[in-house]
Design a protein around this motif. Structure first.
Motif, short mmCIF file in Angstrom:
data_model
loop_
_atom_site.label_atom_id
_atom_site.label_comp_id
_atom_site.label_asym_id
_atom_site.label_seq_id
_atom_site.Cartn_x
_atom_site.Cartn_y
_atom_site.Cartn_z
N UNK A 3 44.80 34.58 42.34
CA UNK A 3 43.56 35.25 41.92
C UNK A 3 43.80 36.73 41.67
N UNK A 4 44.57 37.36 42.54
CA UNK A 4 44.89 38.77 42.35
C UNK A 4 45.73 38.96 41.09
N UNK A 5 46.65 38.08 40.84
CA UNK A 5 47.47 38.18 39.62
C UNK A 5 46.58 38.11 38.38
N UNK A 6 45.65 37.17 38.37
CA UNK A 6 44.74 37.04 37.22
C UNK A 6 43.86 38.27 37.06
N UNK A 7 43.26 38.70 38.16
CA UNK A 7 42.33 39.83 38.11
C UNK A 7 43.01 41.13 37.72
N UNK A 8 44.25 41.30 38.12
CA UNK A 8 44.97 42.54 37.82
C UNK A 8 45.79 42.44 36.54
N UNK A 14 55.14 39.53 40.20
CA UNK A 14 54.94 40.94 40.56
C UNK A 14 54.06 41.06 41.78
N UNK A 15 53.01 40.26 41.84
CA UNK A 15 52.12 40.28 43.02
C UNK A 15 52.91 39.86 44.26
N UNK A 16 53.76 38.87 44.13
CA UNK A 16 54.60 38.45 45.26
C UNK A 16 55.50 39.60 45.71
N UNK A 17 56.09 40.31 44.75
CA UNK A 17 56.96 41.44 45.11
C UNK A 17 56.16 42.55 45.78
N UNK A 18 54.92 42.76 45.35
CA UNK A 18 54.07 43.75 46.01
C UNK A 18 53.90 43.43 47.48
N UNK A 19 53.74 42.16 47.80
CA UNK A 19 53.56 41.75 49.19
C UNK A 19 54.86 41.82 49.99
N UNK A 20 55.98 41.55 49.35
CA UNK A 20 57.25 41.48 50.05
C UNK A 20 57.97 42.82 50.12
N UNK A 21 57.98 43.56 49.02
CA UNK A 21 58.73 44.81 48.94
C UNK A 21 58.06 45.72 47.93
N UNK A 22 56.99 46.37 48.34
CA UNK A 22 56.19 47.18 47.43
C UNK A 22 56.99 48.28 46.76
N UNK A 30 51.10 48.77 41.07
CA UNK A 30 50.34 49.09 42.28
C UNK A 30 48.90 49.43 41.90
N UNK A 31 48.76 50.26 40.87
CA UNK A 31 47.42 50.69 40.46
C UNK A 31 46.60 49.53 39.92
N UNK A 32 47.22 48.64 39.17
CA UNK A 32 46.50 47.48 38.63
C UNK A 32 46.02 46.58 39.75
N UNK A 33 46.86 46.33 40.74
CA UNK A 33 46.48 45.48 41.87
C UNK A 33 45.38 46.16 42.69
N UNK A 36 42.05 45.93 40.88
CA UNK A 36 41.48 44.58 40.97
C UNK A 36 40.87 44.34 42.35
N UNK A 37 41.53 44.81 43.40
CA UNK A 37 40.98 44.67 44.74
C UNK A 37 39.69 45.46 44.89
N UNK A 38 39.67 46.67 44.35
CA UNK A 38 38.44 47.48 44.42
C UNK A 38 37.30 46.83 43.66
N UNK A 39 37.60 46.26 42.52
CA UNK A 39 36.57 45.54 41.74
C UNK A 39 36.01 44.36 42.52
#
Length: 62
Positions: A3-8, A14-22, A30-33, A36-39
């Protein structure tokens, strides 16, 4: 995660890498994710130690 991948509009990998090794992800990802979280009503306030907290914003719709 998907869902985060779609929204961002980021690839799921890339979303997996953000969680594992930002640190291995470009700042624009980072800004796109974060956008999407703020939205979605999730706040990301900075902490005094440089970390970021995660909170449900009061104005978010459940």
């Amino acid at each position: 995660m998907s869902d985060l991948a779609k929204a961002s509009r980021l690839p799921l990998s890339t979303v997996r890498r953000l969680e594992q090794d930002a640190g291995s992800v470009l700042i624009r990802s980072h800004r796109a994710a974060a956008g999407a979280l703020r939205e979605a009503g999730i706040g990301l306030p900075p902490l005094s130690n440089g970390a970021v907290a995660v909170e449900m914003r009061a104005d978010a719709v459940p």
